[in-house]
Design a protein around this motif. Structure first.
Motif, PDB file in Angstrom:
ATOM      1  N   ASP A 161      53.197  37.626  56.485  1.00 29.64           N
ATOM      2  CA  ASP A 161      53.521  37.890  55.109  1.00 29.64           C
ATOM      3  C   ASP A 161      52.226  37.426  54.255  1.00 29.64           C
ATOM      4  OD1 ASP A 161      54.235  35.205  53.676  1.00 29.64           O
ATOM      5  OD2 ASP A 161      55.490  35.324  55.400  1.00 29.64           O
ATOM      6  N   ASP A 214      52.215  35.255  51.873  1.00 28.64           N
ATOM      7  CA  ASP A 214      52.259  34.055  51.299  1.00 28.64           C
ATOM      8  C   ASP A 214      51.476  33.175  52.392  1.00 28.64           C
ATOM      9  OD1 ASP A 214      53.913  33.371  48.846  1.00 28.64           O
ATOM     10  OD2 ASP A 214      55.041  34.952  49.895  1.00 28.64           O
ATOM     11  N   GLY A 260      50.162  30.397  48.008  1.00 25.97           N
ATOM     12  CA  GLY A 260      50.167  30.362  46.413  1.00 25.97           C
ATOM     13  C   GLY A 260      49.322  29.147  46.187  1.00 25.97           C
ATOM     14  N   MET A 308      53.548  42.252  54.474  1.00 26.14           N
ATOM     15  CA  MET A 308      54.614  42.211  53.677  1.00 26.14           C
ATOM     16  C   MET A 308      54.640  41.098  52.600  1.00 26.14           C
ATOM     17  SD  MET A 308      58.107  40.697  55.431  1.00 26.14           S
ATOM     18  CE  MET A 308      58.179  39.151  55.933  1.00 26.14           C
ATOM     19  N   GLY A 309      55.340  41.522  51.469  1.00 25.54           N
ATOM     20  CA  GLY A 309      55.445  40.404  50.262  1.00 25.54           C
ATOM     21  C   GLY A 309      54.736  40.838  49.052  1.00 25.54           C
ATOM     22  N   SER A 310      53.752  40.031  48.719  1.00 20.86           N
ATOM     23  CA  SER A 310      53.176  40.312  47.305  1.00 20.86           C
ATOM     24  C   SER A 310      52.263  41.245  47.409  1.00 20.86           C
ATOM     25  CB  SER A 310      52.646  38.841  47.139  1.00 20.86           C
ATOM     26  OG  SER A 310      51.547  39.012  46.392  1.00 20.86           O
ATOM     27  N   ARG A 352      49.387  40.636  46.196  1.00 20.28           N
ATOM     28  CA  ARG A 352      48.001  39.916  46.014  1.00 20.28           C
ATOM     29  C   ARG A 352      46.860  40.273  46.836  1.00 20.28           C
ATOM     30  NH1 ARG A 352      50.508  34.138  47.603  1.00 20.28           N
ATOM     31  NH2 ARG A 352      51.993  34.793  46.117  1.00 20.28           N
TER      32      ARG A 352
END
Ligand code: SF4
Lengths: 428, 157
Positions: free
Chosen positions: B7, B9, B14, B54-56, B58
């Motif tokens: 992912d 993160d 962060g 996967m995920g944000s 960013r």
């Protein structure tokens, strides 16, 4: 007779200026609205716009929100916010919401979303806009610079997975339980590149704030968009928020006989509260399956977990009870308006009387940017959408995901707990 | 070599998102493999299972890999936004159902347009999905921004 189309196909066709499209078609869509925030917005796109030597295609179609780094906690976050404010001014963005709450909540609250729109959002949970019948997708910063420069974006028309929930959610159950259940049952890439459309009697009965959780966490299923076809509930909300909306909103639903790639049916009446174990929403199981895991922190925050309805769920549990000794319950309301409304109706007092600590509105600890992050080996139960390793602080911290009911009940018990038992004891 | 569901993160934690990319890159994937950022060399490829990125949304997840000199990512599948971000920043990402057959240290040659990955070490070819022409053109230009700049220049000329 034209071929029946899904809602996602209709929305793509409209944005592409075509009569119809099919899944797999690559089309250029005109964007009705672009949403950017302090983290992936100005600090990233401004240098790119400069590099291209162009302005924003239409500043009246851009909404800018500060939420990830608010309020500033150090010189770096202060600088990011400063740059964001200067960008709003220099680029003439009127719809600038500074410290008013989390983008996905502020956008509908302030009347920027309506059925039929095509919206690009610079954040992965932009799927939230689908709750309003808008085709809203999440994109990265470079792509956003392209959208801001041109007002257009290419999309591959997605196939649709149809998910229907019949019956009615029991007391102490919420949309979060539905989405955690789906993450556990269907997996986090079931809808990759696809649209998810939510329907069924159980979901029709939900208010907009709960439907937003469905659309928001469609992102956790990998979806490009998470759509809830608009109905009276949608229209009443959108009108009250002051959004302009066409009279033809009823056309924004899948045609009878439209082809879905997959269809799933579930019974909401049979659902038990869900909890997802570290480090993925996919690890969801019924609350009882996890045992009485002791917690250090309970967190009620984020776009998907701290709207007014979420705070009310927590208050239902916390009224007349106290947070367990040694546990900290942190509450970061999703928006400034949420705080006002929760203050006015006594919800906030119920939370703070129980010992909850109130934090500023914003993303906060959700992505590890703001207040409330976790130390080594700490255990947290959280109403947010993601519990990936290291997201909320130290990489060894363990985060469980659950509904606001379950988070509040666990805060009272000091360990993961079923909210239904406490609600049954509550004198009503 | 990584598994499924890597992912954003862990790619771009962060805690380091405020700082410069070089600093963020030092923590890229550290939650899964603390040695990764230290040992990555320019030209290395990352090979993984399904739903990579996967995920944000960013973009720093792509930028961190690029800062470490990663030449391409080969995975069974990619999360949608990561895929688009990678293409926009001209980091070739290849979808190959046979990604699991690659061993750590294998030497790979990627021919993105043809949809071919040669595993020189194992002397075999992996089938992969060819990158669509409109995206190849964008990668050839160096990503979305240079691509747009070229189009704008052409429109202005
Ligand atoms: S609250 Fe969390 S999930 Fe929502 S936008 Fe902020 S960081 Fe993302």
């Amino acid at each position: 007779m034209p071929t029946p189309q899904t809602l996602a196909e209709k929305l793509c066709a409209k944005a592409a200026g075509r009569a119809s499209v099919r899944p797999g078609d690559i089309v250029t869509a005109k964007v009705d609205l672009a949403m950017i925030h302090d983290s992936a917005g100005p600090r990233r796109v401004e240098p790119m716009l400069k590099q291209l030597g162009v302005g924003i295609w239409d500043p009246t179609r851009v909404v800018l929100v500060t939420d990830h780094y608010t309020p500033a906690v150090d010189a770096e976050s202060a600088a990011i916010l400063d740059l964001t404010r200067k960008f709003a001014k220099a680029r003439g963005i009127e719809a600038f919401y500074d410290m008013q709450g989390i983008c996905h909540v502020v956008l509908p609250e302030r009347g920027h979303l309506a059925p039929g729109m095509f919206v690009a959002g610079g954040d992965s949970h932009s799927t939230t806009g689908g709750a309003f019948g808008a085709f809203m997708i999440g994109i990265g910063a470079t792509e956003m610079a392209g959208v801001l420069a041109t007002g257009e974006i290419w999309v591959r028309v997605p196939a649709t997975i149809h998910i229907e929930w019949s019956g009615r959610l029991g007391r102490g159950l919420s949309a979060k339980d539905i989405m955690l259940f789906l993450c556990g049952r269907l997996g986090m890439d079931v809808a990759n590149y696809k649209a998810v459309e939510f329907d069924g009697a159980a979901l029709r009965a939900l208010p907009m704030s709960e439907r937003m959780v469905l659309a928001n966490m469609a992102a956790e299923l990998g979806a490009k968009v998470g759509l809830v076809p608009p109905d009276r509930v949608t229209v009443d909300y959108v009108r009250a928020a002051g959004a302009r909306m066409g009279a033809d909103w009823e056309r924004w639903r899948s045609d009878p006989g439209a082809a879905f790639e997959a269809e799933h049916r579930f019974d909401a009446s049979a659902l038990a509260p869900q909890v997802a174990a570290p480090h993925s929403p996919e690890n969801a199981a019924e609350v009882a399956a996890h045992g009485k895991v002791a917690i250090d922190q309970a967190y009620i925050g984020a776009c998907t977990g701290a709207k007014l309805s979420d705070l009310r769920m927590a208050a239902e549990i916390l009224r007349g009870r106290k947070v367990a000794k040694g546990v900290r319950l942190l509450v970061a309301p999703a928006s400034a308006r949420t705080t006002q409304e929760a203050a006015a109706d006594g919800t906030l007092a119920a939370l703070t009387d129980a010992g909850a600590i109130l934090l500023p509105s914003g993303c906060g600890a959700c992505a590890g940017y703001g207040a409330g992050v976790l130390a080594e080996n700490e255990v947290c139960i959280s109403a947010t959408a993601r519990n990936f390793k290291g997201r909320m602080g130290h990489a060894t911290a363990r985060v469980y995901l659950a509904s606001p009911y379950t988070v509040a009940a666990s805060a009272v018990a000091g360990h993961i707990a079923d909210p239904r038992a406490m609600l049954a004891e509550t004198v009503r | 070599m990584f598994g499924d569901n890597v992912d954003t993160d862990v790619l771009a934690p962060g805690l380091y998102m405020k700082g410069p990319i070089a600093e963020l890159a030092r923590h890229c994937l550290e939650a899964l493999d603390p040695r990764f950022a230290r040992e990555a060399r320019p030209g290395d490829m990352v090979v993984a299972g399904s739903n990579f990125g996967m995920g944000s949304s960013r973009e720093q997840a792509v930028m961190a890999l690029k800062a470490l000199g990663i030449a391409a990512v080969v995975a069974k599948s990619f999360a949608r936004i990561f895929y688009r971000n990678a293409m926009n920043l001209a980091l070739p990402v290849l979808v190959s159902a046979e990604a699991g057959a690659v061993a750590a240290g294998d030497r790979l040659v990627v021919r993105a347009g043809e949809g071919v990955i040669e595993n020189l070490t194992q002397r075999r070819r992996l089938a992969c999905e060819p990158i669509p022409p409109h995206l190849l053109a964008m990668i050839a230009d160096g990503g979305l921004l240079p691509h747009l700049a070229k189009k704008l220049r052409a429109a202005g000329a």
